[in-house]
Design an enzyme around this catalytic site. Structure first.
Site, short mmCIF file in Angstrom:
data_model
loop_
_atom_site.label_atom_id
_atom_site.label_comp_id
_atom_site.label_asym_id
_atom_site.label_seq_id
_atom_site.Cartn_x
_atom_site.Cartn_y
_atom_site.Cartn_z
N GLN A 50 6.42 -29.51 13.02
CA GLN A 50 6.45 -30.88 13.54
C GLN A 50 7.58 -31.10 14.54
OE1 GLN A 50 5.95 -32.70 9.39
NE2 GLN A 50 4.94 -34.20 10.70
N CYS A 97 2.04 -39.69 7.97
CA CYS A 97 2.61 -38.48 8.55
C CYS A 97 3.41 -38.85 9.78
CB CYS A 97 1.47 -37.53 8.93
SG CYS A 97 2.02 -35.99 9.65
N LEU A 98 4.59 -38.26 9.93
CA LEU A 98 5.43 -38.57 11.08
C LEU A 98 4.78 -38.15 12.40
CD1 LEU A 98 9.01 -37.67 9.77
CD2 LEU A 98 7.95 -39.92 9.96
N HIS A 139 0.49 -31.75 1.39
CA HIS A 139 0.45 -32.33 2.75
C HIS A 139 1.27 -31.47 3.72
CE1 HIS A 139 0.64 -35.79 5.71
NE2 HIS A 139 1.62 -35.01 6.12
N GLU A 140 2.49 -31.13 3.30
CA GLU A 140 3.38 -30.36 4.18
C GLU A 140 2.87 -28.93 4.36
OE1 GLU A 140 5.35 -31.98 5.90
OE2 GLU A 140 5.40 -33.78 4.67
CO CO Z 1 2.70 -34.69 7.92
#
Ligand code: CO
Length: 177
Positions: A50, A97-98, A139-140
């Site tokens: 990310q 989510c970022l 998720h990650e």
């Molecule tokens: Co995320």
């Protein structure tokens, strides 16, 4: 140091991350930057990809409710080269989510997970969870495989999301948030 977070549909988010081989100062700096970035963006988890680093690294820091949602650095779970040993059950949770800022939707995940991973010093650990941490880990982990939670939406919801997201990005480009 706070780094820039990649936002969907940045193609780099689709990249599969590579195994970490060196547990050195460079890794520690990256982990520290990931924490700074996650906190600055008010997230509870972040994967290295990310911030544009395709390595199998993720961090999670669950806010302490009784302390006004504090996320002290020492509470950060640093997960390197994770491998799920067991996954079972089913649960649904509204995720965000970022890399998809401002969008939240229900996602179905495994309820229980058992995970093997390494810490920043290269020590192996095993953890189990059947609560929020289990969801956050899944998720990650998906980020390490190049996947985002929006891929799990129904076709109809996904179409609606894509339409709204395009509008949102167009607005952001014009600068009138
Ligand atoms: Co995320």
């Amino acid at each position: 140091m706070v780094r820039e977070v990649l936002v969907y549909p940045d193609k780099r988010l689709k990249e599969k991350s590579a195994v970490v081989e060196h547990f050195n100062q460079e890794l520690h700096t990256l982990l520290d930057d990931m924490y700074d970035t996650m906190i600055a963006k008010k997230g509870v988890g972040l994967a290295a990809i990310q911030i544009g680093v395709p390595k199998r690294i993720l961090i999670i820091n669950i806010p302490i409710e009784e302390e006004d949602g504090a996320q002290p650095k020492e509470n950060t779970l640093e997960v390197i080269n994770p491998k799920f040993l067991e996954m079972r059950g089913k649960t649904k949770y509204q995720e965000g989510c970022l890399s998809v800022p401002g969008y939240y939707d229900d996602v179905v995940r495994y309820k229980y997970v058992k995970l093997e991973y390494f810490d920043r010093y290269g020590n192996k650990h095993i953890l189990e969870d059947d609560g929020f941490l289990a969801i956050a880990l899944q998720h990650e982990y998906d980020h390490l495989e190049g996947h985002l939670f929006i891929e799990k939406l129904s076709l109809l919801k996904r179409k609606k999301f894509e339409k709204e997201w395009k509008k949102k990005l167009a607005k952001l480009k014009k600068g009138n948030k």
